[in-house]
Design an enzyme around this catalytic site. Structure first.
Site, PDB file in Angstrom:
ATOM      1  N   CYS A 244       5.677  53.311  55.055  1.00 34.53           N
ATOM      2  CA  CYS A 244       4.620  52.279  55.007  1.00 34.53           C
ATOM      3  C   CYS A 244       4.786  51.430  56.435  1.00 34.53           C
ATOM      4  O   CYS A 244       3.954  50.673  56.650  1.00 34.53           O
ATOM      5  CB  CYS A 244       4.708  51.238  53.887  1.00 34.53           C
ATOM      6  SG  CYS A 244       6.064  50.290  53.633  1.00 34.53           S
TER       7      CYS A 244
ATOM      8  N   PHE B 191      15.259  23.249  54.909  1.00 32.20           N
ATOM      9  CA  PHE B 191      15.080  21.881  55.528  1.00 32.20           C
ATOM     10  C   PHE B 191      16.087  20.987  55.680  1.00 32.20           C
ATOM     11  O   PHE B 191      16.281  19.784  55.475  1.00 32.20           O
ATOM     12  CB  PHE B 191      13.930  21.118  54.932  1.00 32.20           C
ATOM     13  CG  PHE B 191      12.429  21.729  55.437  1.00 32.20           C
ATOM     14  CD1 PHE B 191      11.824  21.887  56.592  1.00 32.20           C
ATOM     15  CD2 PHE B 191      11.699  22.511  54.409  1.00 32.20           C
ATOM     16  CE1 PHE B 191      10.745  22.515  57.016  1.00 32.20           C
ATOM     17  CE2 PHE B 191      10.321  23.204  54.696  1.00 32.20           C
ATOM     18  CZ  PHE B 191      10.029  23.295  56.003  1.00 32.20           C
ATOM     19  N   CYS B 192      17.504  21.693  55.677  1.00 31.43           N
ATOM     20  CA  CYS B 192      18.694  20.902  55.574  1.00 31.43           C
ATOM     21  C   CYS B 192      18.761  20.140  57.028  1.00 31.43           C
ATOM     22  O   CYS B 192      19.106  20.665  58.101  1.00 31.43           O
ATOM     23  CB  CYS B 192      19.811  21.838  55.342  1.00 31.43           C
ATOM     24  SG  CYS B 192      19.724  22.652  53.849  1.00 31.43           S
ATOM     25  N   LYS B 193      18.652  18.767  56.878  1.00 26.17           N
ATOM     26  CA  LYS B 193      18.908  17.915  57.919  1.00 26.17           C
ATOM     27  C   LYS B 193      19.643  16.764  57.443  1.00 26.17           C
ATOM     28  O   LYS B 193      19.851  16.688  56.124  1.00 26.17           O
ATOM     29  CB  LYS B 193      17.744  17.283  58.510  1.00 26.17           C
ATOM     30  CG  LYS B 193      16.478  18.325  58.706  1.00 26.17           C
ATOM     31  CD  LYS B 193      16.630  19.318  59.845  1.00 26.17           C
ATOM     32  CE  LYS B 193      15.651  19.981  60.141  1.00 26.17           C
ATOM     33  NZ  LYS B 193      15.740  21.020  61.315  1.00 26.17           N
ATOM     34  N   PRO B 194      20.240  15.996  58.194  1.00 26.40           N
ATOM     35  CA  PRO B 194      21.127  14.672  57.725  1.00 26.40           C
ATOM     36  C   PRO B 194      20.129  13.778  56.942  1.00 26.40           C
ATOM     37  O   PRO B 194      19.348  13.330  57.370  1.00 26.40           O
ATOM     38  CB  PRO B 194      21.554  13.976  59.153  1.00 26.40           C
ATOM     39  CG  PRO B 194      21.496  15.180  60.142  1.00 26.40           C
ATOM     40  CD  PRO B 194      20.429  16.038  59.779  1.00 26.40           C
ATOM     41  N   GLY B 195      20.817  13.686  55.475  1.00 29.49           N
ATOM     42  CA  GLY B 195      20.123  12.841  54.477  1.00 29.49           C
ATOM     43  C   GLY B 195      18.863  13.627  53.782  1.00 29.49           C
ATOM     44  O   GLY B 195      17.962  13.163  53.383  1.00 29.49           O
ATOM     45  N   ARG B 196      18.579  14.888  54.355  1.00 31.62           N
ATOM     46  CA  ARG B 196      17.232  15.704  53.748  1.00 31.62           C
ATOM     47  C   ARG B 196      17.870  17.177  53.267  1.00 31.62           C
ATOM     48  O   ARG B 196      18.637  17.713  53.837  1.00 31.62           O
ATOM     49  CB  ARG B 196      16.156  15.738  54.758  1.00 31.62           C
ATOM     50  CG  ARG B 196      15.133  16.364  54.328  1.00 31.62           C
ATOM     51  CD  ARG B 196      14.180  16.627  55.554  1.00 31.62           C
ATOM     52  NE  ARG B 196      12.880  17.204  55.209  1.00 31.62           N
ATOM     53  CZ  ARG B 196      11.963  17.703  55.853  1.00 31.62           C
ATOM     54  NH1 ARG B 196      12.002  17.513  57.170  1.00 31.62           N
ATOM     55  NH2 ARG B 196      10.919  18.400  55.578  1.00 31.62           N
TER      56      ARG B 196
END
Length: 278
Positions: A121, A260-265
């Protein structure tokens, strides 16, 4: 075919992973300036004399890549099923020549025969859509991770990207201890290859998968989730977003997927019960 050991290869810059070049800047097109580019070359994985796959990769840490790929693709279940490896130069690329146990090699040949008899495919080299998802045993729930410790990991991920710092052109994958400290990491121009290198290194040193998580600098595709789960990784952190198929695979195999691993997030897509808010 002329072959020589990897350490003798001259066109891969002594395995630094980058090459110095001359280029021109927008503000001065008359005078070339020195700069660095990340190396990207074809790397073939050859099992018991049979070429299985060719990947574009940075020519560093290729033995770890070979081990990680073999584990994450289900070719082997344990590092001890690889009896030996050699990295050699061939034509315009490199080969990692891998000696598999007879049982694993027979299984690999059977899988190749099954794929060869089907109508393709064309999805990423997979012969049928049903072959995209590999059978993965549901992961156990053996640990928790305090998200307050993730910021330290993110701040130091770049420590494992020396080529990336020079060129701006590599992905990283690192192992995060539950304390947030990074216990080893790798880089590559290919995000899947960087993860395979990390998985291979963890298997090489005999570390377990129940104390920590994998952190990648890229998005989380279904392949990344599947590779992690195949090796027993329970938590995967990604700096960018996850795809719908990645979330479906993570849900099915009990992997905690965080994007979405960012500082504080951090955005948790699946199985938040392993995580402590912070």
């Amino acid at each position: 075919m002329n072959k020589k050991p990897l350490e003798q290869i001259k066109n891969v810059t002594n395995v630094t992973g980058y090459r110095q070049v001359s280029l021109w800047k927008r503000e001065d097109l008359q005078h070339p300036q020195p700069d660095e580019l990340a190396e990207e070359i074809p790397v073939a994985l050859v099992y018991n004399g049979i070429s299985h796959v060719v990947m574009m990769a940075t020519p560093k840490d290729l033995e770890q890549f070979a081990v990680g790929f073999s584990l994450s693709e289900g070719i082997i279940e344990h590092r001890r099923e690889i009896f030996g490896m050699d990295v050699v130069s061939v034509c315009n690329g490199l080969e990692v020549q891998i000696e598999l146990s007879s049982r694993r090699f027979m299984g690999l040949k059977a899988r190749r025969r099954a794929l060869a008899g089907r109508t393709g495919c064309g999805v990423c080299g997979v012969e049928q859509l049903n072959d995209i998802g590999k059978p993965v045993q549901p992961l156990p729930f053996t640990q928790t991770f305090d998200l307050a410790n993730l910021d330290h990991s993110l701040a130091h991920l770049n420590d494992f990207q020396p080529v990336g710092r020079l060129t701006g052109c590599t992905h990283a994958a690192a192992w995060v201890r539950t304390t947030g400290e990074l216990a080893g990491g790798f880089e590559d121009v290919g995000r899947h290859v960087a993860l395979d290198k990390l998985l291979g290194q963890r298997a090489e040193i005999g570390e377990d998968w129940q104390h920590g998580a994998a952190l990648v600098s890229s998005r989380a595709s279904y392949e990344m989730v599947q590779k992690a789960a195949m090796c027993g990784v329970e938590i995967l952190f990604a700096v960018s977003a996850a795809t719908t198929l990645a979330v479906e695979v993570a849900e099915r195999c009990n992997l905690t997927l965080v994007g979405f691993c960012k500082p504080g997030r951090a955005t948790v897509y699946t199985h938040p019960q392993r995580l402590i808010a912070g």
